[in-house]
Design a protein around this motif. Sequence first.
Motif, mmCIF file in Angstrom:
data_model
loop_
_atom_site.group_PDB
_atom_site.id
_atom_site.type_symbol
_atom_site.label_atom_id
_atom_site.label_comp_id
_atom_site.label_asym_id
_atom_site.label_seq_id
_atom_site.Cartn_x
_atom_site.Cartn_y
_atom_site.Cartn_z
ATOM 1 N N VAL A 20 27.619 37.709 34.204
ATOM 2 C CA VAL A 20 28.932 37.875 34.807
ATOM 3 C C VAL A 20 30.007 37.117 34.032
ATOM 4 C CG1 VAL A 20 30.306 37.529 36.897
ATOM 5 C CG2 VAL A 20 27.930 38.276 37.069
ATOM 6 N N ARG A 21 29.738 35.880 33.722
ATOM 7 C CA ARG A 21 30.748 35.064 33.047
ATOM 8 C C ARG A 21 30.813 35.344 31.557
ATOM 9 N NH1 ARG A 21 31.122 29.197 34.798
ATOM 10 N NH2 ARG A 21 33.251 29.581 34.165
ATOM 11 N N GLY A 22 29.771 35.974 31.011
ATOM 12 C CA GLY A 22 29.823 36.420 29.622
ATOM 13 C C GLY A 22 29.454 35.392 28.570
ATOM 14 N N GLY A 55 29.535 53.099 33.948
ATOM 15 C CA GLY A 55 30.024 52.453 32.736
ATOM 16 C C GLY A 55 30.451 51.026 33.005
ATOM 17 N N VAL A 56 31.552 50.650 32.409
ATOM 18 C CA VAL A 56 32.026 49.278 32.433
ATOM 19 C C VAL A 56 32.849 49.022 33.693
ATOM 20 C CG1 VAL A 56 33.456 47.608 31.208
ATOM 21 C CG2 VAL A 56 32.104 49.241 29.925
ATOM 22 N N ASP A 57 32.626 47.867 34.301
ATOM 23 C CA ASP A 57 33.475 47.410 35.400
ATOM 24 C C ASP A 57 34.738 46.844 34.748
ATOM 25 O OD1 ASP A 57 34.666 46.370 37.634
ATOM 26 O OD2 ASP A 57 33.146 44.827 37.983
ATOM 27 N N HIS A 58 35.796 47.615 34.791
ATOM 28 C CA HIS A 58 37.001 47.274 34.035
ATOM 29 C C HIS A 58 37.640 45.968 34.504
ATOM 30 C CE1 HIS A 58 36.928 50.951 31.758
ATOM 31 N NE2 HIS A 58 36.739 51.639 32.875
ATOM 32 N N GLU A 59 37.594 45.698 35.782
ATOM 33 C CA GLU A 59 38.187 44.451 36.278
ATOM 34 C C GLU A 59 37.414 43.240 35.773
ATOM 35 O OE1 GLU A 59 38.677 44.517 40.494
ATOM 36 O OE2 GLU A 59 39.675 46.467 40.459
ATOM 37 N N ALA A 60 36.102 43.312 35.818
ATOM 38 C CA ALA A 60 35.283 42.198 35.336
ATOM 39 C C ALA A 60 35.460 42.013 33.839
ATOM 40 C CB ALA A 60 33.817 42.434 35.674
ATOM 41 N N ASN A 62 38.079 42.825 32.099
ATOM 42 C CA ASN A 62 39.420 42.295 31.901
ATOM 43 C C ASN A 62 39.457 40.786 32.151
ATOM 44 O OD1 ASN A 62 42.142 42.387 31.333
ATOM 45 N ND2 ASN A 62 42.727 42.970 33.408
ATOM 46 N N ARG A 63 38.808 40.332 33.233
ATOM 47 C CA ARG A 63 38.751 38.892 33.528
ATOM 48 C C ARG A 63 38.028 38.142 32.410
ATOM 49 N NH1 ARG A 63 37.582 40.890 38.686
ATOM 50 N NH2 ARG A 63 35.360 40.530 38.340
ATOM 51 N N ARG A 64 36.921 38.704 31.936
ATOM 52 C CA ARG A 64 36.158 38.062 30.867
ATOM 53 C C ARG A 64 36.995 37.945 29.598
ATOM 54 N NH1 ARG A 64 33.570 38.995 26.413
ATOM 55 N NH2 ARG A 64 33.925 41.228 26.394
ATOM 56 N N LYS A 66 40.270 37.897 29.346
ATOM 57 C CA LYS A 66 41.350 36.933 29.546
ATOM 58 C C LYS A 66 40.838 35.504 29.390
ATOM 59 C CE LYS A 66 44.517 39.629 32.361
ATOM 60 N NZ LYS A 66 45.196 39.752 33.655
ATOM 61 N N ARG A 67 39.644 35.221 29.936
ATOM 62 C CA ARG A 67 39.057 33.881 29.776
ATOM 63 C C ARG A 67 38.790 33.591 28.305
ATOM 64 N NH1 ARG A 67 35.924 35.398 34.192
ATOM 65 N NH2 ARG A 67 34.194 35.869 32.805
ATOM 66 N N GLU A 68 38.243 34.563 27.608
ATOM 67 C CA GLU A 68 37.939 34.372 26.193
ATOM 68 C C GLU A 68 39.217 34.162 25.388
ATOM 69 O OE1 GLU A 68 35.644 36.604 22.518
ATOM 70 O OE2 GLU A 68 35.478 37.426 24.533
ATOM 71 N N LEU A 69 40.260 34.934 25.696
ATOM 72 C CA LEU A 69 41.532 34.775 24.999
ATOM 73 C C LEU A 69 42.107 33.385 25.227
ATOM 74 C CD1 LEU A 69 43.906 35.894 23.365
ATOM 75 C CD2 LEU A 69 44.831 36.766 25.515
ATOM 76 N N ALA A 70 42.045 32.902 26.463
ATOM 77 C CA ALA A 70 42.560 31.565 26.771
ATOM 78 C C ALA A 70 41.783 30.505 25.998
ATOM 79 C CB ALA A 70 42.475 31.306 28.273
ATOM 80 N N ARG A 71 40.462 30.649 25.923
ATOM 81 C CA ARG A 71 39.635 29.678 25.202
ATOM 82 C C ARG A 71 39.956 29.691 23.713
ATOM 83 N NH1 ARG A 71 35.181 30.102 22.286
ATOM 84 N NH2 ARG A 71 34.822 32.262 22.882
#
Length: 91
Positions: A20-22, A55-60, A62-64, A66-71
């Motif tokens: 989930v968190r990737g 397919g892909v859960d687009h909301e999840a 997207n959240r992943r 955004k977290r990666e971009l912030a990091r």
Amino acid sequence: MGTSNYSDEFKRDAVYQITVRGYPVREVSRRLGVSTHSLYKWMKLFGDPAPKKSGVDHEAENRRLKRELARVTEERDILKKATVYFARGSQ
């Protein structure tokens, strides 16, 4: 060689971090002190039994992302500041 008994809650949390968190399996393995083999086995046991066909859960996703971009942005900013600091010493 000894074996460690981990609770089901610990195993589910480790799987959650990966699925989930990737986080990469190697990173979770290193952080928790568990072999990658064990993590893959736990993913089979506690992972989603029926993956989504749609397919892909687009909301999840997207959240992943955004977290990666912030990091990554934070890492970049730290490196920029470090470059300025170390460049002053070479003058």
